[in-house]
Structures are given as structure tokens and as C-alpha cells.
Write an enzyme that holds these catalytic residues in place. Structure first.
Site, short mmCIF file in Angstrom:
data_model
loop_
_atom_site.label_atom_id
_atom_site.label_comp_id
_atom_site.label_asym_id
_atom_site.label_seq_id
_atom_site.Cartn_x
_atom_site.Cartn_y
_atom_site.Cartn_z
N ARG A 1 -9.51 -13.92 -26.73
CA ARG A 1 -8.33 -13.50 -27.48
C ARG A 1 -8.20 -14.26 -28.80
O ARG A 1 -8.90 -15.26 -29.03
CB ARG A 1 -7.08 -13.75 -26.62
CG ARG A 1 -6.84 -12.68 -25.57
CD ARG A 1 -6.10 -11.50 -26.16
NE ARG A 1 -4.82 -11.97 -26.66
CZ ARG A 1 -3.75 -12.19 -25.91
NH1 ARG A 1 -3.79 -11.96 -24.62
NH2 ARG A 1 -2.64 -12.64 -26.45
N PRO B 1 -3.48 -4.19 -14.93
CA PRO B 1 -3.85 -4.37 -16.34
C PRO B 1 -5.34 -4.59 -16.56
O PRO B 1 -5.78 -4.74 -17.69
CB PRO B 1 -3.07 -5.63 -16.72
CG PRO B 1 -2.96 -6.41 -15.46
CD PRO B 1 -2.96 -5.41 -14.32
N ASP C 1 -3.04 -6.62 -24.14
CA ASP C 1 -3.85 -7.16 -25.24
C ASP C 1 -5.12 -6.40 -25.56
O ASP C 1 -5.83 -6.78 -26.48
CB ASP C 1 -4.18 -8.63 -24.97
CG ASP C 1 -5.00 -8.81 -23.69
OD1 ASP C 1 -5.37 -7.80 -23.07
OD2 ASP C 1 -5.24 -9.96 -23.31
N TYR D 1 -7.49 -12.97 -15.62
CA TYR D 1 -6.94 -12.19 -14.51
C TYR D 1 -7.55 -12.70 -13.21
O TYR D 1 -8.77 -12.76 -13.09
CB TYR D 1 -7.28 -10.71 -14.65
CG TYR D 1 -6.58 -10.02 -15.81
CD1 TYR D 1 -5.23 -9.74 -15.74
CD2 TYR D 1 -7.29 -9.65 -16.93
CE1 TYR D 1 -4.59 -9.11 -16.80
CE2 TYR D 1 -6.66 -9.02 -18.00
CZ TYR D 1 -5.31 -8.75 -17.92
OH TYR D 1 -4.69 -8.13 -18.96
#
Lengths: 656, 656
Positions: free
Chosen positions: A277, A370, A52, A285
């Protein structure tokens, strides 16, 4: 692989994997009109979750592809990041925030948007430019590489067996990725994004079939556990340290002040990374505590590089961990759109290419965590870097030696990425095995060290036949983005958008200030010689006359010079479309657009009066820089790359 | 109209005409969930030609509707305009240019884009928000209005007979409009825009049918020769002076320096207006010389208000006229995408409404020349102004008296538009009948005089129950657009986009600087009273709790206050979606976004510490302004408009 009775066909380029790397490469195939196929084993494109993060450099590429306005419209820009830790009284407090002084400026700032949307934008662009369609539910299951054919670039050394699956048999290659909303106990799910259906419609019955495809070039874009890479015997190298992370997209219910900001939180209970987001979501995370990170070995390559057994990790586990870390603030969620747990070591392929016929790109080439938000960017940029070169060679318009630069340019960056991730991950999880240096360093320092890389200001591309190291603007780096004023129309546009990724090299004439008669003479002199360079090479794209396009950026005020003051080769005439008004721009500031700040020459390090010439590659990296008179240098640059047209007129262009 | 055996149905709102005015009104029906139909006699939506100018105010509305990014991406921004005339030696020269010092700033500057694209954007938005579909190839052919039912707003006083045409019989109501590329002698046509097909597919056979529709409200958006207006006997008033203009969209082949700029050119051979457009097009306006402007009378209303007989005017005529005027520069074209010739007098309806049940909007209400580029804007704004009021009333959430404000607010602007056009047209054509004043004035002076109106800075809306004239920000005017910083997310957004056109009133709490404890007390005090106001009225839109939404804009630095410092009513909690993070914003400048310049309070005339409260209508116009303590004033404003919910709690809100 045994020869069978299956139907056979040929394609110039076969791309396995329709994620960011594969799609970005397919974008170029679409723009150049290359005969190409792209297959993906999954029956449906990614809709939710996965990557993302978009760094500025990626947004610049998107602008050159024409769809950055869609990213701006849907994504969340996150420039400021905050750091939370315990103060002396053991209280969790915001200790610092950073980002205000970043060099990045709107619209090219760090932006968050789910991978599914980006893939949609690229798919839409491929669709507009070609008839290439992603073939979904198609699995590669046999591969042979004919060593004898490698040198002959018109040959088809790759033979691959593809199985088109019946759509009613979904492929569950990624067992732990959730490609749909997770229904929680109360049955609430978040709304789906408005992606077009981009898969095999489940209601359509299709015959399972097997075919043999022969390809000149093969791109392995099939992810961290790449089947293609394994078949080709290309090894991965790197640390075996595995961190296991819980990852989720949730709609947070929390009074933690920075729950909608990019924030890192760390205390005795653990550490989390909070990422804002689109659609009220946040990405979380969380590194798993030691002891809870049991993993299921990967059946295919015997490592644990892949996802963790989901049965040992649920959204409820994640909720509890985050609650403990954010305490005394509340944290909860009713909507969890996607979640996963995975452990990824830092690994890089030892080479990104085999004989310049088979290439690794994206996660197939480099695997890492990530957390630094770079994975999708690297994958997109891999595909972008490789795609135009491969298309030029596949069309017979460029020397195959330019394919060497893919490995030379991208492998060092893959290594840099993995090192960056290794340092950040160690810092995050307080790895006892990490070196003392890393333990002393904090995340902020690591981020600062890698900032030029992360923000995409520097690519560090080495010298090659595509990059001649000379002066400024600096070959091997991107052309620094500025907003310019169109001489004919007086509208403004970003250089990234002007330098449309249409597959052509740009000969950028930084014409200087042509109000000075001597400078105008120099520009006119260049104009008289340029046609012989522009017409010298084979056109790889049917709609364009040649592989090189000019762009002129002068430094005079717009109202003291006219469009028609420039040589006609810089503003070519078409008997139907008239003159090309989008070729002459001014670098001066513009009163009605605060983003058009002027001083582009200063930023680029170019003399305001005398100007320069820069050759920009199709991917917007600077290839060569020289004086207006150095047509021999320009010709030499192109001669090393492009094939001459049979009717090429040598004219005044000198070769040496 | 005789009663027949045709099938009958009912609808709350019937819109006749799916041009800019009708579509914009339909946008509101879609957002409010009103039972509505929209019909158009043409079988296909406009694809090419017609109107093309967008003023800043219209772009602000589009931003509030969520599709301005599409306009920016496709349209041409034209801020600078140039004036060409003969110098003392009789040579055609650029005499002046203007626009650099305009108050308009990107992204809200004068922009050109064909009407077909804008209609597509509105259609896409209607489609996303409702199941309303434009019914094309549907003709109204009988209309009766039952005077007895006027006062009862739940009654259906309008009866209309609609004929759905067989699609193979295209309606050619606009005989001289070319809805498709014109094939010139060499057979070249320009590419079509990528509009979705938005008409009756020609290959689909459908039965011609007739039906009777009963409606509570009727909107006549059926153009300058409005059938509906004629049926209702609503007269037009105004000058009978008719100028005939040639208009065309061509791809120019010309060395005239300003052929891609907004330019006015005038010499002995005549005068032309040059307008740059998307896809390399330009729009040309040329007044027809006297004697060549013979007109065909309009069959329907006996005037010549409409198009000229095409047979007397061809693209070749236009080419020759422009060549003569631009001489000694070249001018030619191979592509002419659309052309037309029309003469329009300056006329305005004497009233825009009949009994608040039938309304005129767009060209049906005001006809004028297209030269000032305002027509489509006025139409869009008419539909925008009327739509939300009508939807509120149709849903039973507002008092029908608010419908009076449509005529009160829009008719004076229609008159201003027509006066502006009359002055400009006279100037252009050197009308000998024009008053001496006009003859002495040049176009620049006229433009300056009407600038506030043209740019949309002022709407001049008079006092009414929707507009309480008090102080600053000025009720009756728009809320001046600024880019703000979100307190929770730290991203930036334009006020137009934050004030989404979702149908709700916005109670904008300009909270001032809450770092001062006394000011924080004032905000907390307002917070304790507000729920009783917010919960007092009927919710017209099912997805929202009520007709009023709050937006808080403070003047503290973002890093010295927290989101949760504000009263919860200003950042309401939802047990699934958590807190509403998009409700609290800071007016301070932001380092990483040059468009986010700060000083919004200064621009709005609001005290930096003490703040104010502004009530913004659903169309972004300021309705009321007062102090934070004046909850009685706020309640009074809403009580005059909105219907109280049966369970309304009077709480602390005082009414007087």
C-alpha cells in the site's frame, strides 16, 4: 410515518450514504446539473483503512472523470503476485509468481490506494462541477414510498425524514471501524494523509434539526447493513456461511522477502494475504482460526453480517498470528493505522431496484469478503452505471425504461462477484463444508476463471434498449482502451480520457482510411446526414447543445490527411472557441510515446479502410455498432432511449 | 543608506522576486529548512500569460520535486514542429515537419503550460515542506553590502530596506504586462485558471510599513530590469540589437491546418511562431515590422530592455498582421487572454555572483527573446542549481567554495542561451546586420546545432569540486533518465522520481549482476566500508541522518535475487518504519509497463556485471564516477564539499 410540523423540501435525487457508490452516483448528478442531495450519517469522511484495491476498469473510469493521474501519483501498482507454501521438506518457499503476462498495461493496472483518498478525488470533482456538498452527520430515520406515484416520473413518491445531528455527537454506526490512527503502547502513530477536512468541523456548534424531504428517486448506498434497504423490505439472498477475518493496515518490520508484494502465504499455521500500500503501509488479511471467531449478532437485522466484537481481537492477536504463519521470517510492526475484524457472508439482494424509484448500490446490494479486492470497484461501478441513467431520466431527456437496465446489468455481476468470493474464501479457509470441486481447485485456478470479470475486460451486459448486440467492438462490453494521436495537435491521449465522462453519448465515427476517395465519400455522406440525428433530442445538460457528441478516429497517417478534410459536423465550429480540435484522432502509432502503440482498429476488430460507427454510452460501454451508412440504425438506437426535442428536425434521418 | 528607526530582523537567505528562479531557489530553502524569506513587489502572482515552454530537462526536475504529474495533466505536449513557407508558385505550404525522431520520450517531452500554473505547483510544494510564504506587495528600496564581512560566512554583510505596501496600492512595475483577461469589444473573456488566490487579498487593509533586514545571502531574481542587480552595480554585457515582438495568448478561430501545432510560418508578409497551449489557447509570436518598433526607454537603466509602449500596439494590430501572414487561410479570435509587446536584446551579466554573497538568477542574469522557449527553463534551472548549494552552505554543512560552481556552471549556459537566441532571432527577422553565416543558416540548422543544450541532454558543467571529470555516466551531465523496477515492490518508477530532490547527495551503487559470487563479494565489501563514509558528515536537514543517501540499481533479473541479498547499509533499517524498500532497484525491462524498457546500464555506459558507483548531486547531475572499490575516491569527493561531523568515525574510509 406520521405527518409532522417539520420543514419540508423537494429534491429530484436523494442519495443516502457517501461512500464509493454514493459518491460516484453523485458525480453524475454534478455533471448533469441534477437537483440532488447526498447525506451520510457519519460526521466525517473515511480517512484511513477500509477498501483499497482498484482494478484496471475502475482506473479507466477515473481517467474518464479526469483524476486518474492523482491515483497513479499516490497509489501502488501491483501487477505481480506471488504464492508461498510449504515444500516437501516442510519449508515455507515461494512456489510461483504470476502477472507478467497480464493483458493489463500501465497506467491501467491493479493499484492499491486507501478508500479515503479516492473519495477525496471524487469529492473534488463533484465540487468542481456543481454546488452539491455531502451533508455529514445527517441520519435518515423515516421513509415512506407512495405506490400510487410510481408511474408518474415527475411525481415525488418518496418521503424521508432526515435528522441533522449536532456535530458534537459523533455517530458511531460502525463501532469497529477505526477512523484514525491507533496509538500503540509506545505512542507512535503514522502520519495522516493530506485529505482536506471533509466532515462536520467538531468546533462548530450546530442545532440538531429534523426535516422532511420528498424525492423523485432514492439511492440506498448505505452499506452492508443498509437501513434504507431494510425499510424498503428488499431482501438479501445467499449463503449463511460466515468467515471471520482480521484486517489491518500496518507498517511492516519484516525480513520476509515478499512483504512489499501482493502475496498469498499458506502453511500449517494458517494463511494470510499481503497487499502493498501507499505510505509504506501494507494491508494484511488473516482468516481467524475456528473457535476464535465468536461474533456479536447485528442488532438491526439479526444476522452476524457485520463486524466482530473488537474486544476479542487486538492488533497483538494479529501480530502473533502473522508471526506464526511467516516463521522462520521475522514479522512485527510499531505502526498500525487501522484494524478491524469482520465476518461477511456472501449475499446478494434479490433485486437492485423497487419500481425504478428506489435503488440499491454498493455494499447495500452485495456483501462479501474484502479479499478479492473487488468490493470498492463494484460499488464505484454500480454508482457509475446507475448515475448517468438516472440523471438523464431526472432531466426528462431519456425514457424511464432505461432504468430497467441497472438491475439487468449489475445484478448478474453482483452474483458473479459473490460466487468468485465464495470460491476464494472457501479455498482460503479450507472450509470443510465447501463442495468437493472447490476443495480441489486452488486459488490460482479460481482467479484465472474469473479473470475477464476481475480485470474488467468483460462486463457481460445483456441486450437491452441501451445495448444492441451486433458485432465488434462488442456491444455490452467496454470500448477497449488505446492511446491515440490527435490530428490537429499531434499530442497523445488514452481513449478513456478522450471519452470524458461528461454525460453525453459518443457517436464514434471510425472513419477508416480517407486517403481512399471512395472511403472519403462515405464519410462525407455520413457527415451530411448526422446533423439531423445530433439535433433530434433534448439536451439534458445546459452547457451542451445535445445529448450526443461525436468522436472521429481515422486510420490514415496523420501527415497524409488534414483536420479540415473531415466533414464539419465531426469538427464543429463555435464562433468564440473556433473549431473543436479535440474531435479528430488517428489510430496510428506515435514514435515519441511508447504507450501509443497503434493498431487500435485491429484491437477493436474494425476494418482498417472501411471503418464503422460505434455508439458509446456515457459510461464508456458499447451500445451499438454498424456501418457508416446505417443512420437508420443509429436513429433507432437513440429513439428508444432519448426524448425528441420539440423542434427536432427529422431531416434525412430515417426512423422505422 | 542611512540608519533609521525601522524595525530590524535577520534572515539567512533573502530572495527578491518570486518568479520561476526565485521560487525554485525557495523550494530548496523549504526542503533544507533554511531560515529564508522571499518577497515580490507585485501584489499578485502571475495568473495568465508570460512564459509557457518547458523542455524535457525541466520536466525531469519537476518529477524529482514530485509534481510533474500535474504538468502532464494540464499541459500540452508538442513534439512535432512544422515549417511553412512559400513554394515556387508563391503559395504558402507546409514544407517540412520534424520531431518524430527526437530522443525525448513521454513523459519528458517539450510541453507548454502557462507560467502561473508552474508557479502554483512550486508554491504548493514549498507550502507542503515549510512555513515559507511569498510576501507579496513588498518592495526593496535600499541595499548596502558590507565588504568586510564577506569571508565570514556566519556574518550578515547585506542590509536591505523593505517596504510592505498597502494592498490597495497595486504595484504596476510591469506596466505592459496584462495580469488578467483582456476584455474585447464584445465583452468576452476566457475563463480564469483555477489557481488559488496567491496574492494580497484586495479587500484586506494593511498598514504600509518599512523594515530593515540583514541577510547572509541575497538572491536577485527580480527580472530583466533587476533593481537588485543595478544596486549592486553588476553590469550586463551583450548586443544592443533590439527586436520588438508582439506576443499574445488567444483562442484561435482559423482554418490554418497547423494552428494547434508548434509551427513556424514565413512569407513576404512576415513571420510568426505558433505555439499550442492549454485550455484551447495558442501563443503567437510576431516580430514587429521595421519602423513600427518604436520603444519607450526604460526609466531605470536607460536602455530599451523591457516592454514597448502598449499604446502603439493592440490586439487588433496583431490580428491584422497574423491575417496577412496566414493568408489565404482565415485567422481571427474573440478571446485574447494576455498580450504584450517587447523588445529584448541579448545580454548576459558579466558575473552571476558578487563575493558568493549576492547572486543573480533568471532574467536578472540573462535577457533574450522568448521565442526559443528556454527563458523560464533557464530561470528554473538557475534557481535549482543555486538553491541546494546555498542551502548546504547556509546550514553549515558544506564548504562555501562550492558556491563558486554556480557562476562556473550557469554563466556558460547563459551565454549559450543568448547566442542561440541571437541566431534564431536574426534568422526570424532577416536582420541585415547579422553576419553572413547566420543569414545563410536556416532555423532548422540552428535548432539542430543547439539541440543537446535545448533538450537538456547536456549541461556542459565544467570540472570543479562538485564535478570530477572521469568516465561514464559522464560527470557534469545529468543522470540519463530511465524507468526502473523496484526489487521489493515490483512497481516501476522513473529515475528522476526515485532521485527525489530532497537535498541529499545520492551515492548510486550500480551493483551489477550479483548472481555472480565474485560480484556479490565486491558489493558486500563496499557495504562493509560505506557506513564510515555515510556517517562522516554533518546532517544539513533535520529529518535525515546525513547529507548522503544510497540508491542501488542492479542488473540481475528481479526473480533471481532477493532484496535481503544486498548489504544492510544499502537497505537501512529503522525500528519503526522497518527496512527501506525504496532503495533497491533492477534495471531490467518490465513486461507490464512499456515505458520500463530496460537497458539502463547500456544507456549509462556501465558494465552489466561489474557495475560502478556514481555520486549524484542534489540536482541530479553526476559529480563523480568510479569503481566499487574506490571508497577513497568517494571520500575525497565528499571531503572537498561537506563538513565533517564532530563525531565522525573515520572507520575504513581512507582520505588522502
Amino acid at each position: 410515518m406520521t405527518v409532522t410540523k417539520y420543514p419540508e423540501s423537494e429534491t429530484d435525487v436523494l442519495i443516502i450514504g457517501a461512500g464509493p457508490a454514493g459518491l460516484m452516483a453523485a458525480y453524475w448528478m454534478a455533471r448533469y446539473g441534477v437537483k440532488a442531495r447526498i447525506v451520510d450519517k457519519r460526521a466525517e469522511k473515511v480517512m484511513l483503512g477500509h477498501a483499497d484495491g482498484l482494478v484496471p476498469r475502475t482506473l479507466e473510469l477515473f481517467d474518464s472523470c479526469g483524476f486518474n493521474h492523482r491515483v497513479r501519483n499516490e497509489g501502488v501498482a501491483a501487477v505481480i503476485s506471488t504464492y508461498w507454501g510449504l515444500n516437501e521438506e516442510g519449508k515455507l518457499v515461494r512456489q510461483e509468481h504470476s502477472g507478467e503476462n497480464t493483458e493489463s498495461r500501465m497506467p491501467f493496472v491493479h493499484t492499491l490506494l486507501g478508500q479515503g483518498r479516492l473519495e477525496q478525488f471524487i469529492l473534488d470533482s463533484i465540487h468542481e462541477n456543481s454546488s452539491i456538498k455531502v451533508e455529514r452527520g445527517v441520519v435518515a430515520e423515516g421513509l415512506s414510498f407512495n405506490e400510487l406515484d410510481q408511474e408518474d416520473h415527475s411525481a415525488y413518491p418518496i418521503t424521508i425524514q432526515l435528522r441533522t445531528l449536532n456535530s458534537e455527537k459523533p455517530v458511531n454506526g460502525e463501532t469497529h471501524a477505526q477512523n484514525g490512527p491507533i496509538k500503540l503502547e509506545n505512542g507512535i502513530v503514522n502520519r495522516q494523509p493530506s485529505d482536506e477536512s471533509n466532515g462536520v468541523p467538531p468546533q462548530i456548534q450546530r442545532e440538531e434539526k429534523v426535516e422532511i424531504v420528498k424525492a423523485r428517486y432514492l439511492l440506498a448506498c448505505d452499506g452492508a447493513r443498509s437501513w434504507t434497504r431494510t425499510q424498503m423490505g428488499l431482501p438479501m439472498e445467499g449463503s449463511s456461511t460466515e468467515y471471520v477475518w482480521g484486517v489491518a493496515d500496518v507498517v511492516p518490520i519484516s525480513n520476509f522477502p515478499d512483504i512489499r508484494r501482493l502475496a498469498m502465504v499458506e502453511n500449517a499455521a494458517g494463511s494470510i494475504l499481503i497487499v502493498p500500500r501507499e505510505r509504506n503501509l501494507m494491508r494484511l488479511y488473516v482468516p481467524m482460526p475456528k473457535g476464535q471467531d465468536t461474533q456479536t449478532p447485528d442488532a438491526e437485522n439479526g444476522t452476524t453480517n457485520g463486524r466482530r466484537d473488537k474486544s476479542t481481537f487486538t492488533p497483538d492477536d494479529l501480530r502473533k498470528m502473522v508471526q506464526a504463519i511467516l516463521s522462520p521470517w521475522d514479522f512485527d510492526f510499531k505502526i498500525c493505522e487501522w484494524f478491524s475484524a469482520y465476518g461477511v457472508g456472501q449475499r446478494v439482494a434479490s433485486t437492485l431496484s423497487r419500481e425504478n424509484r428506489v435503488f440499491l448500490a454498493g455494499d447495500a446490494a452485495h456483501s462479501h469478503s474484502p479479499k478479492i479486492g473487488m468490493g470498492m470497484n463494484m460499488s464505484l461501478q454500480d454508482g457509475f452505471n446507475l448515475g448517468w441513467k438516472l440523471a438523464l431520466v431526472a432531466q426528462g431527456a431519456a425514457d424511464p425504461s432505461i432504468l430497467n437496465t441497472y438491475n439487468a446489468e449489475r445484478l448478474p455481476l453482483a452474483k458473479m462477484l459473490v460466487e468468485y468470493d465464495r470460491q476464494i474464501s472457501s479455498q482460503f479457509t479450507k472450509d470443510e463444508n465447501a463442495s468437493e470441486d472447490i476443495q480441489k481447485t486452488d486459488a490460482r485456478t479460481i482467479h484465472q476463471e474469473f479473470e475477464d470479470f476481475y480485470e474488467g475486460r468483460k462486463a457481460f451486459y445483456p441486450a437491452s434498449n441501451l445495448v444492441h448486440k451486433l458485432s465488434r467492438p462488442r456491444p455490452g462490453e467496454k470500448f477497449p482502451v488505446r492511446k491515440l494521436l490527435n490530428q490537429a495537435r499531434l499530442d497523445t491521449r488514452w481513449t478513456t480520457n478522450i471519452l470524458e465522462s461528461d454525460g453525453r453519448f459518443r457517436l464514434v465515427v471510425l472513419a477508416g482510411d480517407i486517403r481512399f476517395p471512395m472511403q472519403k465519400d462515405r464519410v462525407d455522406q455520413l457527415g451530411s446526414v448526422l446533423p439531423s440525428i445530433l439535433n433530434r433530442y433534448i439536451a439534458p445538460i445546459s452547457q451542451f447543445d445535445g445529448p450526443i457528441n461525436t468522436l472521429t478516429i481515422h486510420s490514415s497517417p496523420w501527415d497524409e490527411v488534414e483536420y479540415h478534410d473531415f466533414p464539419e459536423v465531426l469538427r464543429p465550429f463555435d464562433e468564440v472557441m473556433g473549431w473543436a480540435y479535440d474531435r479528430i484522432w488517428s489510430e496510428r502509432a506515435c514514435t515519441y510515446d511508447s504507450e501509443c502503440e497503434g493498431k487500435a482498429y485491429e484491437k477493436w476488430g474494425v476494418d482498417l479502410v472501411r471503418g464503422a460507427v460505434a455508439i458509446i454510452r456515457p459510461d464508456q460501454y458499447v451500445g451499438w455498432v454498424g456501418e457508416l451508412e446505417d443512420t437508420a440504425g443509429m436513429t433507432k438506437y437513440f429513439d428508444q432511449i432519448l426524448r425528441k426535442a420539440p423542434t427536432a428536425c427529422n431531416g434525412n434521418a430515417e426512423t422505422d
